[in-house]
Design a protein around this motif. Sequence first.
Motif, PDB file in Angstrom:
ATOM      1  N   HIS A   5      38.791  46.427  38.329  1.00 24.79           N
ATOM      2  CA  HIS A   5      38.638  47.372  39.702  1.00 24.79           C
ATOM      3  C   HIS A   5      39.929  47.448  40.518  1.00 24.79           C
ATOM      4  O   HIS A   5      39.757  48.320  41.504  1.00 24.79           O
ATOM      5  N   ASP A   6      40.938  47.001  39.897  1.00 28.87           N
ATOM      6  CA  ASP A   6      42.209  47.284  40.708  1.00 28.87           C
ATOM      7  C   ASP A   6      43.279  48.255  40.071  1.00 28.87           C
ATOM      8  O   ASP A   6      44.339  48.379  40.357  1.00 28.87           O
ATOM      9  N   ARG A   7      42.529  48.970  38.944  1.00 32.52           N
ATOM     10  CA  ARG A   7      43.073  49.912  38.278  1.00 32.52           C
ATOM     11  C   ARG A   7      44.620  49.511  37.396  1.00 32.52           C
ATOM     12  O   ARG A   7      45.238  50.171  36.904  1.00 32.52           O
ATOM     13  N   THR A   8      44.283  48.086  37.306  1.00 31.49           N
ATOM     14  CA  THR A   8      45.478  47.479  36.352  1.00 31.49           C
ATOM     15  C   THR A   8      44.883  47.700  34.858  1.00 31.49           C
ATOM     16  O   THR A   8      45.968  47.536  33.849  1.00 31.49           O
ATOM     17  N   LEU A   9      43.828  47.392  34.692  1.00 34.51           N
ATOM     18  CA  LEU A   9      43.278  47.397  33.199  1.00 34.51           C
ATOM     19  C   LEU A   9      42.174  48.599  32.729  1.00 34.51           C
ATOM     20  O   LEU A   9      41.452  48.522  33.799  1.00 34.51           O
ATOM     21  N   ALA A  10      42.415  49.143  31.718  1.00 37.42           N
ATOM     22  CA  ALA A  10      41.321  50.072  31.185  1.00 37.42           C
ATOM     23  C   ALA A  10      40.259  49.084  30.840  1.00 37.42           C
ATOM     24  O   ALA A  10      40.608  48.006  30.477  1.00 37.42           O
ATOM     25  N   VAL A  11      38.872  49.551  30.946  1.00 35.81           N
ATOM     26  CA  VAL A  11      37.909  48.783  30.256  1.00 35.81           C
ATOM     27  C   VAL A  11      38.137  48.835  28.680  1.00 35.81           C
ATOM     28  O   VAL A  11      38.717  49.629  28.273  1.00 35.81           O
ATOM     29  N   GLY A  12      38.252  47.602  28.201  1.00 35.94           N
ATOM     30  CA  GLY A  12      38.510  47.500  26.582  1.00 35.94           C
ATOM     31  C   GLY A  12      37.804  46.603  25.877  1.00 35.94           C
ATOM     32  O   GLY A  12      37.145  45.522  26.336  1.00 35.94           O
ATOM     33  N   LEU A  13      37.674  46.641  24.703  1.00 36.67           N
ATOM     34  CA  LEU A  13      36.815  45.882  23.639  1.00 36.67           C
ATOM     35  C   LEU A  13      38.036  45.764  22.666  1.00 36.67           C
ATOM     36  O   LEU A  13      38.550  46.372  22.036  1.00 36.67           O
ATOM     37  N   ALA A  14      37.986  44.122  21.937  1.00 35.08           N
ATOM     38  CA  ALA A  14      38.665  43.752  21.028  1.00 35.08           C
ATOM     39  C   ALA A  14      37.995  43.024  20.070  1.00 35.08           C
ATOM     40  O   ALA A  14      37.101  42.328  20.482  1.00 35.08           O
ATOM     41  N   ALA A  15      38.386  43.244  18.596  1.00 34.57           N
ATOM     42  CA  ALA A  15      37.757  42.135  17.770  1.00 34.57           C
ATOM     43  C   ALA A  15      38.383  40.806  17.879  1.00 34.57           C
ATOM     44  O   ALA A  15      39.497  40.740  18.092  1.00 34.57           O
ATOM     45  N   GLY A  16      37.773  39.728  17.666  1.00 35.38           N
ATOM     46  CA  GLY A  16      38.250  38.247  17.656  1.00 35.38           C
ATOM     47  C   GLY A  16      37.659  37.300  16.710  1.00 35.38           C
ATOM     48  O   GLY A  16      36.589  37.807  16.067  1.00 35.38           O
ATOM     49  N   LEU A  17      38.440  36.354  16.475  1.00 32.66           N
ATOM     50  CA  LEU A  17      37.835  35.315  15.709  1.00 32.66           C
ATOM     51  C   LEU A  17      37.766  34.042  16.834  1.00 32.66           C
ATOM     52  O   LEU A  17      38.907  33.711  17.234  1.00 32.66           O
ATOM     53  N   SER A  18      36.538  33.200  16.648  1.00 36.18           N
ATOM     54  CA  SER A  18      36.524  32.098  17.291  1.00 36.18           C
ATOM     55  C   SER A  18      36.633  31.001  16.285  1.00 36.18           C
ATOM     56  O   SER A  18      35.593  30.840  15.481  1.00 36.18           O
ATOM     57  N   VAL A  19      37.711  30.038  16.239  1.00 34.18           N
ATOM     58  CA  VAL A  19      37.816  28.991  15.096  1.00 34.18           C
ATOM     59  C   VAL A  19      36.913  27.814  15.529  1.00 34.18           C
ATOM     60  O   VAL A  19      36.812  27.283  16.499  1.00 34.18           O
ATOM     61  N   ILE A  20      35.837  27.623  14.620  1.00 33.54           N
ATOM     62  CA  ILE A  20      34.784  26.852  14.779  1.00 33.54           C
ATOM     63  C   ILE A  20      35.358  25.415  15.052  1.00 33.54           C
ATOM     64  O   ILE A  20      34.777  24.685  16.297  1.00 33.54           O
ATOM     65  N   CYS A  21      36.214  24.808  14.576  1.00 31.78           N
ATOM     66  CA  CYS A  21      36.546  23.455  14.775  1.00 31.78           C
ATOM     67  C   CYS A  21      37.233  23.200  16.128  1.00 31.78           C
ATOM     68  O   CYS A  21      37.117  22.091  16.615  1.00 31.78           O
ATOM     69  N   CYS A  22      37.950  24.230  16.945  1.00 29.34           N
ATOM     70  CA  CYS A  22      38.525  24.035  17.975  1.00 29.34           C
ATOM     71  C   CYS A  22      38.133  25.039  19.249  1.00 29.34           C
ATOM     72  O   CYS A  22      38.639  24.843  20.111  1.00 29.34           O
ATOM     73  N   SER A  23      37.325  26.034  18.736  1.00 32.73           N
ATOM     74  CA  SER A  23      36.982  27.239  19.749  1.00 32.73           C
ATOM     75  C   SER A  23      38.289  28.125  20.104  1.00 32.73           C
ATOM     76  O   SER A  23      38.104  28.392  21.168  1.00 32.73           O
ATOM     77  N   ASN A  24      39.322  27.855  19.380  1.00 30.07           N
ATOM     78  CA  ASN A  24      40.484  28.934  19.690  1.00 30.07           C
ATOM     79  C   ASN A  24      40.001  30.040  19.328  1.00 30.07           C
ATOM     80  O   ASN A  24      39.247  30.326  18.455  1.00 30.07           O
ATOM     81  N   LEU A  25      40.702  30.735  20.104  1.00 29.88           N
ATOM     82  CA  LEU A  25      40.443  32.259  20.069  1.00 29.88           C
ATOM     83  C   LEU A  25      41.539  33.218  19.543  1.00 29.88           C
ATOM     84  O   LEU A  25      42.858  33.154  20.078  1.00 29.88           O
ATOM     85  N   CYS A  26      41.388  33.931  18.415  1.00 30.31           N
ATOM     86  CA  CYS A  26      42.461  34.909  18.004  1.00 30.31           C
ATOM     87  C   CYS A  26      41.630  36.350  18.172  1.00 30.31           C
ATOM     88  O   CYS A  26      40.693  36.563  17.958  1.00 30.31           O
ATOM     89  N   LEU A  27      42.675  37.262  18.824  1.00 33.07           N
ATOM     90  CA  LEU A  27      42.097  38.428  19.084  1.00 33.07           C
ATOM     91  C   LEU A  27      42.872  39.630  18.207  1.00 33.07           C
ATOM     92  O   LEU A  27      44.069  39.175  17.890  1.00 33.07           O
ATOM     93  N   GLY A  28      42.162  40.632  17.807  1.00 38.08           N
ATOM     94  CA  GLY A  28      42.966  41.536  16.843  1.00 38.08           C
ATOM     95  C   GLY A  28      43.831  42.596  17.468  1.00 38.08           C
ATOM     96  O   GLY A  28      44.039  42.419  18.810  1.00 38.08           O
ATOM     97  N   GLY A  29      44.253  43.439  16.896  1.00 39.00           N
ATOM     98  CA  GLY A  29      45.234  44.352  17.189  1.00 39.00           C
ATOM     99  C   GLY A  29      44.950  45.380  18.077  1.00 39.00           C
ATOM    100  O   GLY A  29      45.888  45.769  19.199  1.00 39.00           O
ATOM    101  N   SER A  30      43.958  45.972  18.244  1.00 39.02           N
ATOM    102  CA  SER A  30      43.517  47.120  19.001  1.00 39.02           C
ATOM    103  C   SER A  30      42.827  46.790  20.259  1.00 39.02           C
ATOM    104  O   SER A  30      41.787  45.931  19.819  1.00 39.02           O
ATOM    105  N   MET A  31      42.847  47.216  21.201  1.00 41.29           N
ATOM    106  CA  MET A  31      41.873  47.235  22.243  1.00 41.29           C
ATOM    107  C   MET A  31      41.222  48.615  22.602  1.00 41.29           C
ATOM    108  O   MET A  31      41.514  49.575  23.080  1.00 41.29           O
ATOM    109  N   VAL A  32      39.919  48.833  21.617  1.00 42.14           N
ATOM    110  CA  VAL A  32      39.672  50.074  21.822  1.00 42.14           C
ATOM    111  C   VAL A  32      38.679  50.200  23.141  1.00 42.14           C
ATOM    112  O   VAL A  32      38.519  49.280  23.921  1.00 42.14           O
ATOM    113  N   LEU A  33      38.329  51.356  23.352  1.00 39.69           N
ATOM    114  CA  LEU A  33      37.398  51.814  24.372  1.00 39.69           C
ATOM    115  C   LEU A  33      38.362  51.841  25.729  1.00 39.69           C
ATOM    116  O   LEU A  33      38.056  51.281  26.817  1.00 39.69           O
ATOM    117  N   LYS A  34      39.654  51.987  25.447  1.00 42.96           N
ATOM    118  CA  LYS A  34      40.510  52.082  26.530  1.00 42.96           C
ATOM    119  C   LYS A  34      40.386  53.193  27.789  1.00 42.96           C
ATOM    120  O   LYS A  34      41.131  54.231  27.534  1.00 42.96           O
TER     121      LYS A  34
END
Length: 241
Positions: free
Chosen positions: A89-118
């Motif tokens: 709401h402060d104009r710093t980030l466009a609304v965005g979605l990204a594909a990701g993987l949550s690693v089951i053993c540790c809940s670590n998060l890896c996000l993909g390359g594109s932030m679509v819906l910018k």
Amino acid sequence: MGLMMSEGKFVGRDEIALVPTPEATASWKPVPHVDVIDAVTDVVKAHNWQILDEQYGLARDGQRMFGFLRINRTSSAEWSRCIGIRNSHDRTLAVGLAAGLSVICCSNLCLGGSMVLKRRHTCRIELNGLVVEAIDALEDDFLTLENVAEDLKIQYVREDAARIAIVKAAEAGAVNSSDILPIFQEFKAPRHEEFSDPTRWSLLNAFTENAKKYSPARADVCYRGLTRLFGLDGQPSTLWK
């Protein structure tokens, strides 16, 4: 799943719904945080995907929202797919979605390359249509992420190369310089035995384990930096040149 919070706070949907949305102007129409979440949830359910869990955080007095939905569709027993969400709401980030993987053993998060819906401003009707297109576009990103992850698991890294890679990541701003040693120590002696082999996959998870202590805003910068450095966007990695 996702983030630990050194600043900002974890919140549920009910609290996000209470965050006031600034008044629109002629050139800027901020999207309510809860509208973004609801639109994504509706489309996910329309795809007959089950939401396994979800996590949201607010930063900068509610001006920025970050979230993750972990969904059941996946091609591996080692991770689950997730969708990263952000809005401001402060104009710093466009609304965005990204594909990701949550690693089951540790809940670590890896996000993909594109932030679509910018999109920096849109109405709810437009948002619903855009989210449908965005979720469909994420399918390719999920496949890219999973293919890169499989490749990283068979690419071994010497300790001296790992040191150089971590320093490069700090120079690129993906991690703080004060985290160079902790990340290297995590790589050498991982807390999860699944990462005992000294591979690029284990090194990536040393980074993402460290990112759990970051605020949502800092973690967003970290994940986007790691995406490019490790080639999670399907392009050649910049760490091993």
